[in-house]
Write a protein that holds these residues in place. Structure first.
Motif, PDB file in Angstrom:
ATOM      1  N   VAL A  67       1.447  -1.649  -0.106  1.00 16.97           N
ATOM      2  CA  VAL A  67       0.400  -0.375   0.104  1.00 16.97           C
ATOM      3  C   VAL A  67       0.878   1.449  -0.159  1.00 16.97           C
ATOM      4  N   LEU A  68       2.085   1.249   1.215  1.00 14.36           N
ATOM      5  CA  LEU A  68       2.829   2.444   0.630  1.00 14.36           C
ATOM      6  C   LEU A  68       3.249   2.335  -0.791  1.00 14.36           C
ATOM      7  N   PHE A  87      -2.624  -1.419  11.502  1.00 22.83           N
ATOM      8  CA  PHE A  87      -3.217  -1.691   9.904  1.00 22.83           C
ATOM      9  C   PHE A  87      -4.031  -1.207   9.480  1.00 22.83           C
ATOM     10  N   TYR A  88      -4.066   0.750   9.112  1.00 26.77           N
ATOM     11  CA  TYR A  88      -4.054   1.750   9.066  1.00 26.77           C
ATOM     12  C   TYR A  88      -2.772   2.758   8.296  1.00 26.77           C
ATOM     13  N   ARG A 129      -8.339   7.001   5.488  1.00 26.66           N
ATOM     14  CA  ARG A 129      -7.837   6.139   6.139  1.00 26.66           C
ATOM     15  C   ARG A 129      -8.190   5.373   5.320  1.00 26.66           C
ATOM     16  N   ILE A 130      -7.049   3.750   5.127  1.00 26.88           N
ATOM     17  CA  ILE A 130      -7.177   2.879   4.157  1.00 26.88           C
ATOM     18  C   ILE A 130      -6.732   1.796   5.757  1.00 26.88           C
ATOM     19  N   ALA A 142      -8.475  -1.670  -4.785  1.00 24.79           N
ATOM     20  CA  ALA A 142      -8.766  -0.694  -3.810  1.00 24.79           C
ATOM     21  C   ALA A 142      -7.831   0.488  -4.518  1.00 24.79           C
ATOM     22  N   MET A 143      -6.274   0.161  -4.567  1.00 27.08           N
ATOM     23  CA  MET A 143      -5.195   0.936  -4.711  1.00 27.08           C
ATOM     24  C   MET A 143      -5.168   1.247  -6.320  1.00 27.08           C
TER      25      MET A 143
END
Length: 153
Positions: A67-68, A87-88, A129-130, A142-143
């Protein structure tokens, strides 16, 4: 450590003066964890193998790093403080919608059917917030949706 999302249990090992201050604060915020949550916590601490914890930690780090990495490739998006235990992730998206994170989330939901939570709900306006506590497949979808949405703004 045991990924017990929603159970709202925890414990503290600290010097007595810290523990006393934490107990005073906690006593004003909540009464106690439910009996179901307490039983689940006891089971987690006594019956979950350490290898499961190590593997779960590795998997969550992989998801976080994915995700990052995806957020880093999005123009106008940055992460000031990468998560280290949660985990956010709360990326800064204030360059969009004049910083109106609620409107951004609503439009993202309408246009891409992707639900993120406005950071202003957590005292972090201009962020979203993910959660990465889902499957890698869901994170990839999602990304992609978030990137496509922001490219169209």
């Amino acid at each position: 450590s045991h990924a017990m999302t929603g159970f709202r249990v925890g414990y503290l090992a600290a010097p007595a003066h810290f523990a006393k201050a934490a107990a005073t604060l906690q006593g004003q915020i909540t009464s106690c964890a439910s009996s179901v949550s307490q039983a689940a916590a006891v089971s987690a601490l006594t019956e979950v193998d350490e290898s499961w914890l190590a593997n779960n930690s590795r998997v969550m780090k992989e998801k976080r790093d994915y995700v990052l990495g995806e957020l880093e490739r999005m123009d106008g998006v940055s992460v000031a403080v990468p998560p280290d235990g949660a985990f956010y992730v709360l990326p800064d998206v204030s360059g969009y919608y004049d910083g109106d994170d609620t409107r951004l989330c609503l439009d993202l939901l309408k246009e891409k059917k992707l639900a993120l939570v406005p950071g202003s709900s957590f005292g972090a306006p201009g962020t979203v917030r993910i959660s990465y506590a889902t499957s890698m497949e869901e994170l990839e979808v999602a990304m992609t949706k978030m990137r496509e949405f922001l490219e169209g703004v």
